[in-house]
Motif scaffolding. Sequence first.
Motif, PDB file in Angstrom:
ATOM      1  N   MET A 107       1.168  -0.755  -0.200  1.00  0.00           N
ATOM      2  CA  MET A 107       0.016  -0.028   0.149  1.00  0.00           C
ATOM      3  C   MET A 107       0.756   0.897  -0.237  1.00  0.00           C
ATOM      4  O   MET A 107       2.152   1.791   0.409  1.00  0.00           O
ATOM      5  CB  MET A 107      -0.723  -0.194   1.373  1.00  0.00           C
ATOM      6  CG  MET A 107      -1.570  -0.462   1.054  1.00  0.00           C
ATOM      7  SD  MET A 107      -3.075  -1.217  -0.150  1.00  0.00           S
ATOM      8  CE  MET A 107      -3.452  -2.304   0.204  1.00  0.00           C
ATOM      9  N   LYS A 108       0.157   2.361  -0.520  1.00  0.00           N
ATOM     10  CA  LYS A 108       0.973   3.556  -0.612  1.00  0.00           C
ATOM     11  C   LYS A 108      -0.191   4.496   0.573  1.00  0.00           C
ATOM     12  O   LYS A 108      -1.230   5.221   0.085  1.00  0.00           O
ATOM     13  CB  LYS A 108       1.581   3.908  -1.510  1.00  0.00           C
ATOM     14  CG  LYS A 108       1.630   4.738  -2.043  1.00  0.00           C
ATOM     15  CD  LYS A 108       2.596   5.931  -3.777  1.00  0.00           C
ATOM     16  CE  LYS A 108       2.810   7.082  -3.666  1.00  0.00           C
ATOM     17  NZ  LYS A 108       3.104   6.903  -4.818  1.00  0.00           N
ATOM     18  N   TYR A 109       0.276   5.501   0.902  1.00  0.00           N
ATOM     19  CA  TYR A 109       0.202   6.770   2.196  1.00  0.00           C
ATOM     20  C   TYR A 109       0.588   7.730   1.870  1.00  0.00           C
ATOM     21  O   TYR A 109       2.081   8.581   1.834  1.00  0.00           O
ATOM     22  CB  TYR A 109       0.552   6.236   3.561  1.00  0.00           C
ATOM     23  CG  TYR A 109      -0.295   4.458   4.017  1.00  0.00           C
ATOM     24  CD1 TYR A 109      -1.321   4.781   3.587  1.00  0.00           C
ATOM     25  CD2 TYR A 109       0.257   3.765   4.045  1.00  0.00           C
ATOM     26  CE1 TYR A 109      -2.133   3.219   4.331  1.00  0.00           C
ATOM     27  CE2 TYR A 109       0.097   2.124   3.987  1.00  0.00           C
ATOM     28  CZ  TYR A 109      -1.319   2.256   4.175  1.00  0.00           C
ATOM     29  OH  TYR A 109      -1.547   0.966   5.160  1.00  0.00           O
ATOM     30  N   ILE A 110      -0.393   8.667   0.792  1.00  0.00           N
ATOM     31  CA  ILE A 110      -0.145  10.339   0.862  1.00  0.00           C
ATOM     32  C   ILE A 110      -1.105  11.025   1.904  1.00  0.00           C
ATOM     33  O   ILE A 110      -2.212  11.266   2.041  1.00  0.00           O
ATOM     34  CB  ILE A 110      -0.647  10.025  -0.718  1.00  0.00           C
ATOM     35  CG1 ILE A 110      -0.399   9.244  -2.014  1.00  0.00           C
ATOM     36  CG2 ILE A 110      -0.568  11.804  -1.167  1.00  0.00           C
ATOM     37  CD1 ILE A 110       1.349   9.445  -1.769  1.00  0.00           C
ATOM     38  N   LEU A 111      -0.038  11.784   1.766  1.00  0.00           N
ATOM     39  CA  LEU A 111      -0.460  13.277   3.005  1.00  0.00           C
ATOM     40  C   LEU A 111      -0.658  14.346   2.356  1.00  0.00           C
ATOM     41  O   LEU A 111      -0.618  14.871   1.712  1.00  0.00           O
ATOM     42  CB  LEU A 111       0.436  13.802   3.838  1.00  0.00           C
ATOM     43  CG  LEU A 111       0.180  15.021   5.352  1.00  0.00           C
ATOM     44  CD1 LEU A 111      -1.395  13.942   5.765  1.00  0.00           C
ATOM     45  CD2 LEU A 111       1.202  15.112   5.812  1.00  0.00           C
ATOM     46  N   THR A 112      -2.298  14.936   2.045  1.00  0.00           N
ATOM     47  CA  THR A 112      -2.894  15.209   1.271  1.00  0.00           C
ATOM     48  C   THR A 112      -4.142  16.620   2.180  1.00  0.00           C
ATOM     49  O   THR A 112      -4.329  15.970   3.452  1.00  0.00           O
ATOM     50  CB  THR A 112      -3.819  15.450   0.587  1.00  0.00           C
ATOM     51  OG1 THR A 112      -4.329  15.950  -1.052  1.00  0.00           O
ATOM     52  CG2 THR A 112      -4.378  14.250   0.767  1.00  0.00           C
ATOM     53  N   ASN A 113      -4.406  17.448   1.360  1.00  0.00           N
ATOM     54  CA  ASN A 113      -5.335  18.587   2.784  1.00  0.00           C
ATOM     55  C   ASN A 113      -6.666  17.806   1.962  1.00  0.00           C
ATOM     56  O   ASN A 113      -7.159  17.335   1.187  1.00  0.00           O
ATOM     57  CB  ASN A 113      -5.265  19.728   1.287  1.00  0.00           C
ATOM     58  CG  ASN A 113      -5.275  19.786   0.114  1.00  0.00           C
ATOM     59  OD1 ASN A 113      -4.769  19.390  -0.831  1.00  0.00           O
ATOM     60  ND2 ASN A 113      -6.583  21.295  -0.461  1.00  0.00           N
ATOM     61  N   LYS A 114      -7.312  18.720   3.046  1.00  0.00           N
ATOM     62  CA  LYS A 114      -8.936  18.604   2.857  1.00  0.00           C
ATOM     63  C   LYS A 114      -9.452  19.411   2.019  1.00  0.00           C
ATOM     64  O   LYS A 114      -9.100  20.579   1.807  1.00  0.00           O
ATOM     65  CB  LYS A 114      -9.680  18.321   3.606  1.00  0.00           C
ATOM     66  CG  LYS A 114      -8.823  17.158   4.750  1.00  0.00           C
ATOM     67  CD  LYS A 114     -10.351  17.326   6.431  1.00  0.00           C
ATOM     68  CE  LYS A 114      -9.858  15.963   7.223  1.00  0.00           C
ATOM     69  NZ  LYS A 114     -10.741  16.013   8.243  1.00  0.00           N
ATOM     70  N   ILE A 115     -10.426  19.414   1.251  1.00  0.00           N
ATOM     71  CA  ILE A 115     -11.222  19.699   1.089  1.00  0.00           C
ATOM     72  C   ILE A 115     -11.458  21.656   1.227  1.00  0.00           C
ATOM     73  O   ILE A 115     -11.964  21.750   2.494  1.00  0.00           O
ATOM     74  CB  ILE A 115     -12.519  20.015  -0.007  1.00  0.00           C
ATOM     75  CG1 ILE A 115     -12.383  18.726  -1.076  1.00  0.00           C
ATOM     76  CG2 ILE A 115     -13.581  20.888  -0.364  1.00  0.00           C
ATOM     77  CD1 ILE A 115     -13.698  17.791  -1.990  1.00  0.00           C
ATOM     78  N   GLY A 116     -10.984  22.802   1.132  1.00  0.00           N
ATOM     79  CA  GLY A 116     -10.960  24.080   1.447  1.00  0.00           C
ATOM     80  C   GLY A 116     -10.295  24.740   2.461  1.00  0.00           C
ATOM     81  O   GLY A 116     -10.388  25.308   2.343  1.00  0.00           O
TER      82      GLY A 116
END
Length: 240
Positions: A1-10
């Motif tokens: 598996m690959k895990y990506i840290l990203t922003n929530k909408i807004g």
Amino acid sequence: MKYILTNKIGYDLREAIENPTFENAEIVVLDPAGIEIDRIPVTPLTLYMYNPEPDPRYQKPEKIVTLEGEIEIPTLIPEDSVTTGENPFIQIIYRFVKRRETASLEDIVRHITTEKKLLPNNDYGIGRVTSMVKQMHDGVLGGLLIKKGNLYMTGMKLKTGRRLIKIYPGYDPFEYYIIDYFSTKGTASKGEIHTFIMDDLKWARQGKLVDFYLKKLEKQGNIKRIGKEWYAFQKSLEPF
């Protein structure tokens, strides 16, 4: 598996990557094929457990030290662009490794073939990326990448031009712009394409790289030889 840290909408991507909280960020889970299968809330524990990679859209800002303190250098190259002055693949590999700080060959191959989709994810694409990484480590561009164990990190500074050139998923940048040139003009000589790639874009140091692409495009049926060193446009590229 690959895990990506990203922003929530807004929420701002940079803030989410640099200061992740439950409110502004989340962890995207991707299966081996790159398909999203889950999203995990951000907590100190999940950040520790999954150690997610930053969203590929994020570029870590560079800073210089002056008498007044640190000054941030604005990021000028968008993720969907490269510049003139250096082979686009070399630029993208260098930017990726610099942003990650360290990366394995497998990471770099995946970034070019699966994430950016600038080369097909097959033996040809993997071989091309592997060859360029070798050039950057101990070949003609040796010193751009330094190897420590199985991981690469950036070494010497990469020099590029100022003009931005957009890149498109599913298309090799060289093929895309050579065919764009042919589709605009209809016909062109080998010398014209050499001048376009080597002198205008400055993406190649040697003519043999341009010749490689002309032969490849002719074999694919995108261009047709109509003279000793002249070609005519035949059909547009198909994305891979």
